[in-house]
Design an enzyme around this catalytic site. Sequence first.
Site, PDB file in Angstrom:
ATOM      1  N   LYS A 141       9.034  -6.662   4.065  1.00 31.66           N
ATOM      2  CA  LYS A 141       7.630  -6.294   4.330  1.00 31.66           C
ATOM      3  C   LYS A 141       6.813  -6.290   3.041  1.00 31.66           C
ATOM      4  CE  LYS A 141       6.413  -1.778   4.681  1.00 31.66           C
ATOM      5  NZ  LYS A 141       5.305  -1.496   3.756  1.00 31.66           N
ATOM      6  N   ASN A 142       7.366  -5.667   2.010  1.00 36.27           N
ATOM      7  CA  ASN A 142       6.579  -5.523   0.780  1.00 36.27           C
ATOM      8  C   ASN A 142       6.427  -6.848   0.028  1.00 36.27           C
ATOM      9  OD1 ASN A 142       6.261  -2.883   1.398  1.00 36.27           O
ATOM     10  ND2 ASN A 142       7.594  -2.072  -0.222  1.00 36.27           N
TER      11      ASN A 142
ATOM     12  N   CYS B 177      -3.338   9.272   1.693  1.00 36.46           N
ATOM     13  CA  CYS B 177      -2.075   8.663   2.046  1.00 36.46           C
ATOM     14  C   CYS B 177      -1.062   9.761   2.274  1.00 36.46           C
ATOM     15  CB  CYS B 177      -1.655   7.770   0.895  1.00 36.46           C
ATOM     16  SG  CYS B 177       0.008   7.225   1.030  1.00 36.46           S
TER      17      CYS B 177
ATOM     18  N   ARG C 250      -2.119   8.344  -4.515  1.00 38.60           N
ATOM     19  CA  ARG C 250      -2.099   6.892  -4.699  1.00 38.60           C
ATOM     20  C   ARG C 250      -3.447   6.311  -5.135  1.00 38.60           C
ATOM     21  NH1 ARG C 250       1.751   4.454   0.003  1.00 38.60           N
ATOM     22  NH2 ARG C 250       2.378   2.938  -1.498  1.00 38.60           N
TER      23      ARG C 250
ATOM     24  N   ASP D  33      11.582   4.366  -2.125  1.00 38.22           N
ATOM     25  CA  ASP D  33      11.605   4.043  -0.691  1.00 38.22           C
ATOM     26  C   ASP D  33      12.967   4.306  -0.048  1.00 38.22           C
ATOM     27  OD1 ASP D  33       8.977   3.341  -0.804  1.00 38.22           O
ATOM     28  OD2 ASP D  33       9.268   1.184  -0.611  1.00 38.22           O
TER      29      ASP D  33
ATOM     30  N   ARG E 227       6.170   0.411  11.387  1.00 40.35           N
ATOM     31  CA  ARG E 227       5.406  -0.310  10.351  1.00 40.35           C
ATOM     32  C   ARG E 227       6.351  -1.102   9.451  1.00 40.35           C
ATOM     33  NH1 ARG E 227       3.188   3.451   6.665  1.00 40.35           N
ATOM     34  NH2 ARG E 227       3.047   1.544   5.482  1.00 40.35           N
TER      35      ARG E 227
HETATM   36  C1  UD1 Z   1       4.622  -0.270  -3.512  1.00 39.60           C
HETATM   37  C2  UD1 Z   1       5.352  -0.390  -2.195  1.00 39.60           C
HETATM   38  C3  UD1 Z   1       5.890   0.966  -1.762  1.00 39.60           C
HETATM   39  C4  UD1 Z   1       6.748   1.574  -2.867  1.00 39.60           C
HETATM   40  C5  UD1 Z   1       6.004   1.589  -4.195  1.00 39.60           C
HETATM   41  C6  UD1 Z   1       6.859   2.048  -5.361  1.00 39.60           C
HETATM   42  C7  UD1 Z   1       4.181  -2.208  -1.084  1.00 39.60           C
HETATM   43  C8  UD1 Z   1       3.286  -2.629   0.031  1.00 39.60           C
HETATM   44  N1  UD1 Z   1       4.403  -0.875  -1.193  1.00 39.60           N
HETATM   45  O1  UD1 Z   1       3.511   0.603  -3.314  1.00 39.60           O
HETATM   46  O2  UD1 Z   1       6.663   0.775  -0.580  1.00 39.60           O
HETATM   47  O3  UD1 Z   1       7.057   2.910  -2.513  1.00 39.60           O
HETATM   48  O4  UD1 Z   1       5.521   0.246  -4.495  1.00 39.60           O
HETATM   49  O5  UD1 Z   1       8.001   1.265  -5.450  1.00 39.60           O
HETATM   50  O6  UD1 Z   1       4.682  -3.024  -1.838  1.00 39.60           O
HETATM   51  N2  UD1 Z   1      -0.625   4.469  -9.295  1.00 39.60           N
HETATM   52  C9  UD1 Z   1      -1.699   4.927 -10.017  1.00 39.60           C
HETATM   53  N3  UD1 Z   1      -2.761   4.088 -10.168  1.00 39.60           N
HETATM   54  C10 UD1 Z   1      -2.805   2.841  -9.633  1.00 39.60           C
HETATM   55  C11 UD1 Z   1      -1.682   2.390  -8.909  1.00 39.60           C
HETATM   56  C12 UD1 Z   1      -0.602   3.233  -8.751  1.00 39.60           C
HETATM   57  O7  UD1 Z   1      -1.718   6.057 -10.514  1.00 39.60           O
HETATM   58  O8  UD1 Z   1      -3.812   2.130  -9.810  1.00 39.60           O
HETATM   59  C13 UD1 Z   1       0.534   5.370  -9.097  1.00 39.60           C
HETATM   60  C14 UD1 Z   1       0.736   5.709  -7.618  1.00 39.60           C
HETATM   61  O9  UD1 Z   1      -0.101   6.756  -7.214  1.00 39.60           O
HETATM   62  C15 UD1 Z   1       2.184   6.058  -7.573  1.00 39.60           C
HETATM   63  C16 UD1 Z   1       2.799   5.112  -8.614  1.00 39.60           C
HETATM   64  O10 UD1 Z   1       1.727   4.698  -9.445  1.00 39.60           O
HETATM   65  O11 UD1 Z   1       2.380   7.381  -7.960  1.00 39.60           O
HETATM   66  C17 UD1 Z   1       3.490   3.911  -8.033  1.00 39.60           C
HETATM   67  O12 UD1 Z   1       2.592   3.163  -7.268  1.00 39.60           O
HETATM   68  P1  UD1 Z   1       2.713   1.595  -7.064  1.00 39.60           P
HETATM   69  O13 UD1 Z   1       3.850   1.059  -7.839  1.00 39.60           O
HETATM   70  O14 UD1 Z   1       1.358   1.011  -7.288  1.00 39.60           O
HETATM   71  O15 UD1 Z   1       3.065   1.518  -5.526  1.00 39.60           O
HETATM   72  P2  UD1 Z   1       2.342   0.669  -4.412  1.00 39.60           P
HETATM   73  O16 UD1 Z   1       2.055  -0.699  -4.899  1.00 39.60           O
HETATM   74  O17 UD1 Z   1       1.237   1.469  -3.803  1.00 39.60           O
END
Ligand code: UD1
Length: 418
Positions: free
Chosen positions: A22-23, A116, A121, A305, A398
């Site tokens: 999915k991701n 969320c 996030r 995850d 999902r």
């Molecule tokens: C993706 C995955 C999710 C997984 C996560 C971490 C998808 C669709 N989802 O989510 O299943 O749990 O990676 O492996 O691929 N953060 C910030 N600022 C930002 C972006 C992120 O502070 O601009 C923080 C987030 O709040 C979180 C951490 O960084 O605490 C990790 O987030 P991120 O790696 O971006 O996860 P996602 O891409 O949302």
Amino acid sequence: MGMYIINGGNRLDGELHIEGSKNAVLPILAASIINGRQSVIHNVPYLKDVKTMIDVLETIGCTCSFEGDTVIVNSVGDLDINIPEKPVREMRSSIILMGVMLGRFKKVKISFPGGCEIGLRPIDLHLTGLRLLGAKIVESHGYILCECDKLYGNEIHLDYPSVGATENIMLAAVSAEGVTIIQNAAREPEIVDLQNFLNKMGAKITGAGSSTIKIEGVKKFHDAEHTVIPDRIVAGTYSVAAAITQGRIVIRDIIPEHIKPILLKLEESGCKINRYDSDIVISSSGRHNAIDIIKTMPYPGFPTDMQAQMMALMCTAKGTSIFIETIFENRYKHAEELIKMGADIKIEGRAAIVKGVNNLMGAHVFSKDLRGGAALVLAALAADGTTIVDNVDTHIERGYENMDLKLKSLGADITKEK
Ligand code: UD1
């Protein structure tokens, strides 16, 4: 909302094909906008999030078909730069459309992703990265408007290796003028799969899978065909299903290296695992060992995850396990549901202390997020009596294709009710 009714206690035995990730597929579907042509994507899982992304693509003007596990996207012509609000609020990952649309159309209007269930996030890293490529970004009344005359390659050092930010920047930088270097990039296998798909349509990206990704902008893209990597979290979840039911499952069509951090922890807990090129055989008997510390980390660390599913397993282990969730600040909502089933769990900030009990008991529990919901299903498979896992449509479906049918094929007593 849908619920699974599970009578616990059956030992799972059999084999299972693992669906596409999915991701990985969500950013790949978004990336299919970039070429303005046709993309053929195989091994696509039939999931709610995937259907949501396809709906978005169709709403803004792409033509899509989904037959078997193949999606064909045609993104020829002008597309609507206004991304519909509902899917962005429902599925945070639609935010990666920002980089794609900015690269191709130099403009995009998208709503701010809502709250969320697993934490705040924020998307600051996405916005900083796109600004460094030349985007002007205005946030007002819940919307983000991004515009540029042109994108220019730049050096971008991420404060944190965010998966989504790395993808958003890659998706914009492929169309920028010049070279972009992303430092402290996320190293997840899904980033490598995105690089491979983009390169098939003509992009020039190297380094995905390491902390430094180099993207040379190009002017022309062509048709692309790609097969999505297997879902490492689904594979990990069914590995725990074998462990928790003291069963034996042959897990097929995976990349064992991608689930190495999960398999190492399962071996520590006492599972026996044989690894082959694209399959593993996992079996388990007797009560599991507790694991001193399970600390979630960016890849190749133990994945956030899989934290909930591993917690379900540790609920009945011999001794005390400590979880430390370093990625998301609010990802222990499954703990209160596991406690309803008789688990002994204490949460202290980012730590969860799980004392193994002899057995879990059936209860009426609610999935509150995708992976937490999967953890409740796993706990129910091993619990005494009947468990009702509620809210499966909203969360579990999902990210897991036909989870009930797959578990039933392995011998679980599980039925779904609307
Ligand atoms: C993706 C995955 C999710 C997984 C996560 C971490 C998808 C669709 N989802 O989510 O299943 O749990 O990676 O492996 O691929 N953060 C910030 N600022 C930002 C972006 C992120 O502070 O601009 C923080 C987030 O709040 C979180 C951490 O960084 O605490 C990790 O987030 P991120 O790696 O971006 O996860 P996602 O891409 O949302």
